[in-house]
Design a protein around this motif. Structure first.
Motif, PDB file in Angstrom:
ATOM      1  N   ALA A 126     -18.980  57.379  17.490  1.00 31.40           N
ATOM      2  CA  ALA A 126     -19.508  58.721  17.267  1.00 31.40           C
ATOM      3  C   ALA A 126     -20.651  58.700  16.257  1.00 31.40           C
ATOM      4  O   ALA A 126     -21.663  59.401  16.421  1.00 31.40           O
ATOM      5  N   LEU A 127     -20.521  57.904  15.201  1.00 34.91           N
ATOM      6  CA  LEU A 127     -21.588  57.794  14.209  1.00 34.91           C
ATOM      7  C   LEU A 127     -22.852  57.207  14.835  1.00 34.91           C
ATOM      8  O   LEU A 127     -23.974  57.682  14.592  1.00 34.91           O
ATOM      9  N   GLN A 128     -22.674  56.188  15.669  1.00 32.15           N
ATOM     10  CA  GLN A 128     -23.820  55.571  16.326  1.00 32.15           C
ATOM     11  C   GLN A 128     -24.478  56.539  17.305  1.00 32.15           C
ATOM     12  O   GLN A 128     -25.715  56.612  17.397  1.00 32.15           O
ATOM     13  N   ASP A 129     -23.658  57.314  18.018  1.00 32.68           N
ATOM     14  CA  ASP A 129     -24.209  58.315  18.934  1.00 32.68           C
ATOM     15  C   ASP A 129     -24.989  59.385  18.188  1.00 32.68           C
ATOM     16  O   ASP A 129     -25.936  59.986  18.738  1.00 32.68           O
ATOM     17  N   ALA A 130     -24.595  59.633  16.940  1.00 33.65           N
ATOM     18  CA  ALA A 130     -25.285  60.636  16.125  1.00 33.65           C
ATOM     19  C   ALA A 130     -26.498  60.056  15.390  1.00 33.65           C
ATOM     20  O   ALA A 130     -27.118  60.741  14.566  1.00 33.65           O
ATOM     21  N   GLY A 131     -26.826  58.789  15.669  1.00 35.12           N
ATOM     22  CA  GLY A 131     -27.999  58.170  15.073  1.00 35.12           C
ATOM     23  C   GLY A 131     -27.757  57.481  13.754  1.00 35.12           C
ATOM     24  O   GLY A 131     -28.707  57.055  13.090  1.00 35.12           O
ATOM     25  N   ARG A 132     -26.491  57.350  13.363  1.00 31.31           N
ATOM     26  CA  ARG A 132     -26.169  56.646  12.123  1.00 31.31           C
ATOM     27  C   ARG A 132     -25.939  55.168  12.435  1.00 31.31           C
ATOM     28  O   ARG A 132     -25.477  54.816  13.524  1.00 31.31           O
ATOM     29  N   THR A 133     -26.218  54.294  11.499  1.00 25.00           N
ATOM     30  CA  THR A 133     -25.976  52.868  11.697  1.00 25.00           C
ATOM     31  C   THR A 133     -24.796  52.419  10.852  1.00 25.00           C
ATOM     32  O   THR A 133     -24.572  52.911   9.743  1.00 25.00           O
ATOM     33  N   VAL A 134     -24.044  51.472  11.393  1.00 27.14           N
ATOM     34  CA  VAL A 134     -22.838  50.954  10.744  1.00 27.14           C
ATOM     35  C   VAL A 134     -23.061  49.492  10.405  1.00 27.14           C
ATOM     36  O   VAL A 134     -23.565  48.718  11.229  1.00 27.14           O
ATOM     37  N   GLY A 135     -22.683  49.099   9.201  1.00 30.95           N
ATOM     38  CA  GLY A 135     -22.816  47.703   8.819  1.00 30.95           C
ATOM     39  C   GLY A 135     -22.706  47.503   7.326  1.00 30.95           C
ATOM     40  O   GLY A 135     -22.363  48.420   6.581  1.00 30.95           O
ATOM     41  N   GLY A 136     -23.027  46.293   6.888  1.00 34.82           N
ATOM     42  CA  GLY A 136     -22.846  45.922   5.498  1.00 34.82           C
ATOM     43  C   GLY A 136     -24.041  46.166   4.616  1.00 34.82           C
ATOM     44  O   GLY A 136     -23.944  46.038   3.390  1.00 34.82           O
ATOM     45  N   ASP A 137     -25.211  46.531   5.184  1.00 35.67           N
ATOM     46  CA  ASP A 137     -26.386  46.793   4.366  1.00 35.67           C
ATOM     47  C   ASP A 137     -26.214  48.101   3.599  1.00 35.67           C
ATOM     48  O   ASP A 137     -25.559  49.032   4.095  1.00 35.67           O
ATOM     49  N   PRO A 138     -26.814  48.213   2.416  1.00 35.03           N
ATOM     50  CA  PRO A 138     -26.607  49.404   1.582  1.00 35.03           C
ATOM     51  C   PRO A 138     -26.979  50.711   2.274  1.00 35.03           C
ATOM     52  O   PRO A 138     -26.362  51.754   2.004  1.00 35.03           O
ATOM     53  N   GLU A 139     -27.980  50.719   3.150  1.00 33.72           N
ATOM     54  CA  GLU A 139     -28.385  51.961   3.815  1.00 33.72           C
ATOM     55  C   GLU A 139     -27.517  52.280   5.037  1.00 33.72           C
ATOM     56  O   GLU A 139     -27.696  53.321   5.670  1.00 33.72           O
ATOM     57  N   GLN A 140     -26.596  51.413   5.371  1.00 33.63           N
ATOM     58  CA  GLN A 140     -25.700  51.636   6.505  1.00 33.63           C
ATOM     59  C   GLN A 140     -24.341  52.143   6.028  1.00 33.63           C
ATOM     60  O   GLN A 140     -24.011  52.051   4.840  1.00 33.63           O
ATOM     61  N   ILE A 141     -23.566  52.669   6.960  1.00 35.40           N
ATOM     62  CA  ILE A 141     -22.216  53.141   6.649  1.00 35.40           C
ATOM     63  C   ILE A 141     -21.242  51.985   6.855  1.00 35.40           C
ATOM     64  O   ILE A 141     -21.191  51.386   7.944  1.00 35.40           O
ATOM     65  N   ALA A 142     -20.491  51.662   5.847  1.00 35.28           N
ATOM     66  CA  ALA A 142     -19.484  50.600   5.950  1.00 35.28           C
ATOM     67  C   ALA A 142     -18.199  51.187   6.520  1.00 35.28           C
ATOM     68  O   ALA A 142     -17.741  52.244   6.082  1.00 35.28           O
ATOM     69  N   VAL A 143     -17.617  50.485   7.498  1.00 34.80           N
ATOM     70  CA  VAL A 143     -16.392  50.958   8.157  1.00 34.80           C
ATOM     71  C   VAL A 143     -15.337  49.859   8.118  1.00 34.80           C
ATOM     72  O   VAL A 143     -15.624  48.700   8.437  1.00 34.80           O
TER      73      VAL A 143
END
Length: 347
Positions: A270-287
């Motif tokens: 859902a986050l990716q569909d909303a244009g958010r990125t997931v990952g370990g970089d500081p500007e990404q969302i950590a999951v």
């Protein structure tokens, strides 16, 4: 039209007396043979004749009657509300299959009992009707002392309830879900995350586990200045995940412990569909998820997960067997498992 003769009568099951007549032996001999106590008492050819007669008649021993004669049964009753069983997920299903197989090898029959009850005593009364050798209360409100006493008086040799403590006369099986939250929280904080969301599933049967995991993340964050932990309500549906993803900018969170891998994968999509990125970089969302399911490792980015390392099913079955054989064993807390964090690309 209705049949004036009425529905056909249910066939009367064959009895041990019928087997004895067919084999030309006494009922005691039938009992010895079919209950595995014929060694040294009944000749081999007579045993064969009894088994052949039972096979011809379709005779099956009456477990309840046998339990009454023995004073207790061979049933190991695993109590969990019916609506909670699916919520346990594949990890529990895998453990349950292995546990029931291990019990069978020890001469027991594992029975999952999901009937609701108004109180611990009412639940214990329903379980006691089956004359179980052991009861494992796996979920729901812990048993209290009157419920345990009722079971013991009804002949249940071993009573095990979940949680860090058990009432008098019972043993405790304990899996500390707070530990999972601590591991997830410490991992995210070590990665520089300070605004952490924790998913609280809307599905029934998970509140106690989710609350403990939230408490664990909060405990990890307590020693980190500036850290914030926020509960997030989420149902296991695409619609619920889309609403949470849409609200993400206003929440201002940079990480989430999503209760388990299923909720984590749903929210990641859902986050990716909303244009958010997931990952370990500081500007990404950590999951971070939990249970370390195979699909989580196939996902991209691969999901960081808190693996639940449950004790081997045969070890728990052996524990139950030992307690049944020694009903006077001093009550103790038995660890059901522990947790280990598997760090991957999503955090």
């Amino acid at each position: 039209m209705t049949d004036p003769a009425g529905p056909p009568a249910t066939p009367t099951p064959p009895t041990s007396a019928a087997v004895a007549r067919r084999a030309g032996v006494s009922r005691a001999t039938v009992s010895y043979v079919l209950n595995g106590r014929a060694a040294g008492r009944v000749a081999a050819h007579t045993q064969a004749r009894v088994r052949a007669a039972a096979e011809e008649l379709g005779y099956v021993p009456h477990a309840a009657a046998r339990s009454l004669r023995a004073g207790r049964g061979s049933i190991v009753l695993m109590a969990a509300p019916a609506d909670a069983v699916p919520a346990f997920g594949p990890l529990f299903s895998h453990f349950l299959a292995g546990f029931q197989s291990a019990l069978h090898h020890l001469g027991y029959t594992g029975v999952l009992h999901g009937a609701p009850a108004a109180s611990p005593v009412a639940a214990a009364r329903a379980w006691a009707e089956l004359r179980p050798a052991a009861v494992l209360a796996l979920h729901g409100p812990p048993l209290d002392a009157p419920a345990v006493e009722l079971l013991r008086r009804a002949g249940t040799a071993a009573v095990l309830t979940h949680g860090p403590q058990a009432p008098p006369g019972a043993h405790a099986l304990f899996l500390d879900h707070r530990e999972a939250g601590v591991l997830a929280g410490e991992h995210l904080l070590a990665r520089g995350r300070r605004r952490i969301g924790v998913v609280l599933p809307a599905e029934p049967g998970l509140a106690a586990f989710a609350g403990s995991r939230l408490a664990g993340v909060r405990a990890a964050a307590a020693g980190c200045p500036g850290a914030e932990v926020r509960p997030l309500d989420l149902a296991l549906t695409e619609e619920s995940a889309a609403r949470l993803a849409a609200a993400w900018p206003a929440l201002g969170l940079d990480a989430v412990f999503a209760y388990n891998d299923e909720y984590a994968m749903l929210l990641m999509r859902a986050l990716q569909d909303a244009g958010r990125t997931v990952g370990g970089d500081p500007e990404q969302i950590a999951v971070v998820g939990a249970d370390d399911l195979l699909p989580a490792r196939l996902l991209r980015p691969r999901l960081t997960s808190v693996r639940t390392e449950i004790a081997a099913p045969d070890r728990i079955a052996g524990l139950v067997d030992g307690l049944v054989r020694d009903p006077a064993a001093a009550p103790a807390v038995h660890r059901l498992g522990t947790f280990r964090l598997m760090a991957r690309d999503s955090s």
